[in-house]
Design a protein around this motif. Structure first.
Motif, PDB file in Angstrom:
ATOM      1  N   PHE A 129       0.823  -1.208   0.000  1.00 49.11           N
ATOM      2  CA  PHE A 129       0.000   0.000   0.000  1.00 49.11           C
ATOM      3  C   PHE A 129       0.859   1.261   0.000  1.00 49.11           C
ATOM      4  N   HIS A 130       1.970   1.221   0.743  1.00 47.40           N
ATOM      5  CA  HIS A 130       2.892   2.365   0.744  1.00 47.40           C
ATOM      6  C   HIS A 130       3.427   2.631  -0.656  1.00 47.40           C
ATOM      7  N   ASP A 131       3.858   1.577  -1.357  1.00 53.10           N
ATOM      8  CA  ASP A 131       4.382   1.744  -2.714  1.00 53.10           C
ATOM      9  C   ASP A 131       3.294   2.218  -3.672  1.00 53.10           C
ATOM     10  N   HIS A 132       2.081   1.681  -3.521  1.00 53.64           N
ATOM     11  CA  HIS A 132       0.953   2.083  -4.361  1.00 53.64           C
ATOM     12  C   HIS A 132       0.641   3.574  -4.195  1.00 53.64           C
ATOM     13  N   THR A 133       0.573   4.022  -2.937  1.00 49.53           N
ATOM     14  CA  THR A 133       0.277   5.437  -2.678  1.00 49.53           C
ATOM     15  C   THR A 133       1.414   6.336  -3.139  1.00 49.53           C
ATOM     16  N   LEU A 134       2.650   5.864  -2.960  1.00 49.87           N
ATOM     17  CA  LEU A 134       3.798   6.670  -3.370  1.00 49.87           C
ATOM     18  C   LEU A 134       3.812   6.887  -4.878  1.00 49.87           C
ATOM     19  N   MET A 135       3.417   5.884  -5.655  1.00 49.44           N
ATOM     20  CA  MET A 135       3.370   6.049  -7.107  1.00 49.44           C
ATOM     21  C   MET A 135       2.329   7.090  -7.507  1.00 49.44           C
ATOM     22  N   ILE A 136       1.177   7.091  -6.823  1.00 46.72           N
ATOM     23  CA  ILE A 136       0.155   8.100  -7.114  1.00 46.72           C
ATOM     24  C   ILE A 136       0.673   9.493  -6.779  1.00 46.72           C
ATOM     25  N   ILE A 137       1.350   9.627  -5.636  1.00 48.65           N
ATOM     26  CA  ILE A 137       1.888  10.925  -5.245  1.00 48.65           C
ATOM     27  C   ILE A 137       2.942  11.407  -6.244  1.00 48.65           C
ATOM     28  N   ILE A 138       3.774  10.487  -6.727  1.00 44.40           N
ATOM     29  CA  ILE A 138       4.801  10.869  -7.709  1.00 44.40           C
ATOM     30  C   ILE A 138       4.161  11.346  -9.003  1.00 44.40           C
ATOM     31  N   MET A 139       3.127  10.652  -9.462  1.00 44.64           N
ATOM     32  CA  MET A 139       2.449  11.076 -10.695  1.00 44.64           C
ATOM     33  C   MET A 139       1.809  12.448 -10.532  1.00 44.64           C
ATOM     34  N   ILE A 140       1.170  12.690  -9.370  1.00 49.00           N
ATOM     35  CA  ILE A 140       0.560  14.000  -9.131  1.00 49.00           C
ATOM     36  C   ILE A 140       1.627  15.087  -9.080  1.00 49.00           C
ATOM     37  N   THR A 141       2.741  14.812  -8.399  1.00 49.15           N
ATOM     38  CA  THR A 141       3.820  15.799  -8.286  1.00 49.15           C
ATOM     39  C   THR A 141       4.411  16.137  -9.645  1.00 49.15           C
TER      40      THR A 141
END
Length: 224
Positions: free
Chosen positions: A23-35
């Motif tokens: 879940f941490h990796d999944h959320t981090l990928m979303i945050i990276i795409m938004i950033t």
């Protein structure tokens, strides 16, 4: 266990911790795409390449930047809620471990088989322990691939029974019994510490769990 200068999470020793890492990796990928997307738009606005009448006004643009954040929140919220319910679920535990926090050591009880109680103190600095400030004189021995129910309380102040690689952190409160569940997926030695500021020797009450097979666990019980 963790190593020096490690900025990543510890390797998961339980299925729940592995799910939390996913879940941490999944959320981090979303945050990276938004950033990346927001950063690209800001750079483009500075370069005046996106400033036009279609961007500054229009229902379609407002619809897009309303729907996209909502979809991102849904992709984060659904696995998060599933994981929260899994963390709170305890189904048919095989063994019950009671942990009592003291200033500054832990007491353990395994009362399913017989009245087995022992105290767990940190090993002194002049001992032959290979793990400085982490090893204890009496480790908690539990079988892997078995559902464990943890009951915890405190005899004095608030403590917190925490093992990062198991994904478990539960407060030990005076006058209250808290419950949590975990299951270890493989053999090994797992380290944790009290994560509640409980006094002067707060950082000197470690937690050590030794994960072994069920047959070895039964042999260990026969020693008491």
């Amino acid at each position: 266990m963790s190593t020096w200068l490690n900025i990543d999470l510890q390797d998961g020793m339980s299925p729940l911790m592995e799910q939390m890492i996913f879940f941490h990796d999944h959320t981090l990928m979303i945050i990276i795409m938004i950033t990346v997307m927001v950063g690209y738009m800001m750079v483009s606005l500075v370069n005046n390449s996106l400033i036009n009448r279609y961007l500054l006004e229009g229902q379609m643009v407002e619809l897009i930047w309303t729907i996209k954040p909502a979809l991102a929140l849904i992709f984060i919220a659904l696995p998060s809620l599933k994981l929260l319910y899994l963390l709170d679920e305890i189904s048919d535990p095989s063994i019950t471990l009671k942990s009592v926090g003291h200033q500054w050591y832990w007491s353990y009880e395994l009362s399913d088989f017989k009245n087995l109680e022992f105290d767990s103190y940190m090993k002194s600095l002049d001992s032959d322990s290979q793990f400085r400030l982490l090893d204890v004189d009496n480790r908690v021995v539990l079988p892997y691939s078995s559902e464990i129910r943890l009951l915890t309380c405190s005899m004095d102040v608030i403590h917190s029974w925490t093992i990062p690689s198991l994904g478990i952190k539960i407060d030990a409160l005076p006058g209250r019994l808290n419950q949590a569940g975990f299951m270890m997926s493989r053999p090994g030695i797992i380290f944790g510490q009290c994560s509640e500021i409980c006094g002067a020797n707060h950082s000197f009450m470690p937690i050590v769990v030794e994960s072994i097979s069920m047959s070895m666990f039964i042999s260990w019980l026969k020693l008491y």
